[in-house]
Design a protein around this motif. Structure first.
Motif, mmCIF file in Angstrom:
data_model
loop_
_atom_site.group_PDB
_atom_site.id
_atom_site.type_symbol
_atom_site.label_atom_id
_atom_site.label_comp_id
_atom_site.label_asym_id
_atom_site.label_seq_id
_atom_site.Cartn_x
_atom_site.Cartn_y
_atom_site.Cartn_z
ATOM 1 N N LEU A 28 1.374 -7.783 20.157
ATOM 2 C CA LEU A 28 0.906 -9.058 20.699
ATOM 3 C C LEU A 28 0.345 -9.977 19.623
ATOM 4 O O LEU A 28 0.623 -11.178 19.616
ATOM 5 N N GLY A 29 -0.435 -9.442 18.694
ATOM 6 C CA GLY A 29 -1.018 -10.269 17.636
ATOM 7 C C GLY A 29 0.043 -10.955 16.794
ATOM 8 O O GLY A 29 -0.097 -12.129 16.433
ATOM 9 N N ARG A 30 1.102 -10.233 16.488
ATOM 10 C CA ARG A 30 2.192 -10.823 15.690
ATOM 11 C C ARG A 30 2.925 -11.903 16.482
ATOM 12 O O ARG A 30 3.317 -12.932 15.943
ATOM 13 N N ARG A 31 3.094 -11.657 17.783
ATOM 14 C CA ARG A 31 3.761 -12.656 18.640
ATOM 15 C C ARG A 31 2.926 -13.935 18.712
ATOM 16 O O ARG A 31 3.461 -15.033 18.581
ATOM 17 N N LEU A 32 1.624 -13.777 18.939
ATOM 18 C CA LEU A 32 0.760 -14.955 19.043
ATOM 19 C C LEU A 32 0.672 -15.690 17.711
ATOM 20 O O LEU A 32 0.594 -16.922 17.683
ATOM 21 N N GLY A 33 0.699 -14.952 16.603
ATOM 22 C CA GLY A 33 0.693 -15.583 15.287
ATOM 23 C C GLY A 33 1.960 -16.364 15.007
ATOM 24 O O GLY A 33 1.965 -17.295 14.200
ATOM 25 N N ALA A 34 3.041 -16.002 15.689
ATOM 26 C CA ALA A 34 4.323 -16.693 15.491
ATOM 27 C C ALA A 34 4.404 -17.993 16.284
ATOM 28 O O ALA A 34 5.265 -18.837 15.996
ATOM 29 N N LEU A 35 3.533 -18.181 17.272
ATOM 30 C CA LEU A 35 3.604 -19.389 18.112
ATOM 31 C C LEU A 35 3.571 -20.694 17.312
ATOM 32 O O LEU A 35 4.422 -21.564 17.535
ATOM 33 N N PRO A 36 2.617 -20.896 16.396
ATOM 34 C CA PRO A 36 2.610 -22.171 15.653
ATOM 35 C C PRO A 36 3.883 -22.376 14.827
ATOM 36 O O PRO A 36 4.406 -23.486 14.775
ATOM 37 N N ARG A 37 4.389 -21.303 14.209
ATOM 38 C CA ARG A 37 5.622 -21.424 13.426
ATOM 39 C C ARG A 37 6.812 -21.735 14.332
ATOM 40 O O ARG A 37 7.690 -22.514 13.974
ATOM 41 N N MET A 38 6.817 -21.132 15.534
ATOM 42 C CA MET A 38 7.894 -21.373 16.479
ATOM 43 C C MET A 38 7.899 -22.831 16.944
ATOM 44 O O MET A 38 8.946 -23.476 16.985
ATOM 45 N N VAL A 39 6.730 -23.343 17.271
ATOM 46 C CA VAL A 39 6.626 -24.741 17.708
ATOM 47 C C VAL A 39 7.068 -25.675 16.579
ATOM 48 O O VAL A 39 7.847 -26.608 16.797
ATOM 49 N N ALA A 40 6.600 -25.420 15.376
ATOM 50 C CA ALA A 40 6.966 -26.276 14.237
ATOM 51 C C ALA A 40 8.472 -26.230 13.975
ATOM 52 O O ALA A 40 9.097 -27.269 13.761
ATOM 53 N N ALA A 41 9.070 -25.041 14.005
ATOM 54 C CA ALA A 41 10.511 -24.916 13.761
ATOM 55 C C ALA A 41 11.309 -25.610 14.863
ATOM 56 O O ALA A 41 12.336 -26.242 14.592
ATOM 57 N N ALA A 42 10.834 -25.525 16.106
ATOM 58 C CA ALA A 42 11.529 -26.193 17.215
ATOM 59 C C ALA A 42 11.422 -27.709 17.078
ATOM 60 O O ALA A 42 12.398 -28.430 17.306
ATOM 61 N N THR A 88 2.358 -15.701 35.533
ATOM 62 C CA THR A 88 3.225 -14.555 35.247
ATOM 63 C C THR A 88 4.485 -15.002 34.513
ATOM 64 O O THR A 88 4.897 -14.397 33.523
ATOM 65 N N TRP A 89 5.103 -16.086 34.998
ATOM 66 C CA TRP A 89 6.309 -16.602 34.334
ATOM 67 C C TRP A 89 5.974 -17.053 32.909
ATOM 68 O O TRP A 89 6.722 -16.769 31.969
ATOM 69 N N LEU A 90 4.858 -17.737 32.757
ATOM 70 C CA LEU A 90 4.460 -18.239 31.445
ATOM 71 C C LEU A 90 4.218 -17.093 30.462
ATOM 72 O O LEU A 90 4.686 -17.136 29.325
ATOM 73 N N ALA A 91 3.507 -16.065 30.895
ATOM 74 C CA ALA A 91 3.235 -14.921 30.019
ATOM 75 C C ALA A 91 4.536 -14.237 29.616
ATOM 76 O O ALA A 91 4.753 -13.927 28.437
ATOM 77 N N GLY A 92 5.424 -14.017 30.574
ATOM 78 C CA GLY A 92 6.715 -13.397 30.263
ATOM 79 C C GLY A 92 7.548 -14.260 29.336
ATOM 80 O O GLY A 92 8.205 -13.752 28.416
ATOM 81 N N SER A 93 7.520 -15.558 29.553
ATOM 82 C CA SER A 93 8.292 -16.477 28.702
ATOM 83 C C SER A 93 7.762 -16.493 27.278
ATOM 84 O O SER A 93 8.541 -16.489 26.322
ATOM 85 N N VAL A 94 6.456 -16.514 27.136
ATOM 86 C CA VAL A 94 5.863 -16.508 25.788
ATOM 87 C C VAL A 94 6.225 -15.209 25.071
ATOM 88 O O VAL A 94 6.621 -15.222 23.901
ATOM 89 N N LEU A 95 6.127 -14.084 25.774
ATOM 90 C CA LEU A 95 6.454 -12.803 25.154
ATOM 91 C C LEU A 95 7.926 -12.739 24.739
ATOM 92 O O LEU A 95 8.256 -12.352 23.617
ATOM 93 N N SER A 96 8.820 -13.136 25.631
ATOM 94 C CA SER A 96 10.242 -13.040 25.293
ATOM 95 C C SER A 96 10.650 -14.067 24.241
ATOM 96 O O SER A 96 11.430 -13.763 23.337
ATOM 97 N N GLU A 97 10.099 -15.270 24.319
ATOM 98 C CA GLU A 97 10.484 -16.304 23.360
ATOM 99 C C GLU A 97 9.939 -16.019 21.967
ATOM 100 O O GLU A 97 10.610 -16.271 20.968
ATOM 101 N N THR A 98 8.719 -15.488 21.888
ATOM 102 C CA THR A 98 8.195 -15.148 20.563
ATOM 103 C C THR A 98 8.971 -13.980 19.962
ATOM 104 O O THR A 98 9.198 -13.955 18.747
ATOM 105 N N GLU A 99 9.394 -13.040 20.793
ATOM 106 C CA GLU A 99 10.214 -11.940 20.270
ATOM 107 C C GLU A 99 11.548 -12.481 19.754
ATOM 108 O O GLU A 99 12.006 -12.108 18.678
ATOM 109 N N ARG A 100 12.154 -13.375 20.517
ATOM 110 C CA ARG A 100 13.416 -13.996 20.092
ATOM 111 C C ARG A 100 13.224 -14.790 18.805
ATOM 112 O O ARG A 100 14.051 -14.745 17.891
#
Length: 118
Positions: A28-42, A88-100
């Motif tokens: 989870l920590g690695r996924r949450l750490g990837a959020l800012p990079r994911m937003v910036a890349a998008a 629930t949808w948001l949590a699942g989406s964040v988890l799957s999208e950060t993994e992707r």
């Protein structure tokens, strides 16, 4: 009482899976750490998750907004399920999208930028 113990065990298992990385995925920590990079890349157009990110923002705004399709105040407990579904949808989406995104990021590191020749 037994039902409550089963529910507690289920939430404990979910917590362990999220922290350690379910299905041998990133923790989870690695996924949450990837959020800012994911937003910036998008936003730069490098990562194709822009639409999914916009849907996640809309879901978060819906949950945080005082305006609701099923308001909690007049409907009491009947107004809570729509928020629970969105969370629930948001949590699942964040988890799957950060993994992707992390998989995309790892593949991107091994690709040498340049021009393809036919």
């Amino acid at each position: 009482m037994a039902k409550r113990l089963k529910r507690t065990a289920a939430f404990a298992a979910l917590g362990r899976a999220l922290i350690s990385g379910a299905r041998s995925g990133p923790p989870l920590g690695r996924r949450l750490g990837a959020l800012p990079r994911m937003v910036a890349a998008a936003l730069r157009g490098e990562y194709d998750g822009r639409l999914r990110l916009m849907l996640m923002v809309v879901a978060a705004l819906y949950v945080l907004s005082p305006v609701d399709l099923l308001p909690e105040v007049p409907l009491g407990l009947l107004g809570i399920p729509d928020d629970m579904v969105m969370i629930t949808w948001l949590a699942g989406s964040v988890l799957s999208e950060t993994e992707r995104f992390l998989e995309w990021e790892a593949r991107r590191r091994v690709v040498i930028p340049g021009e393809a020749t036919a």
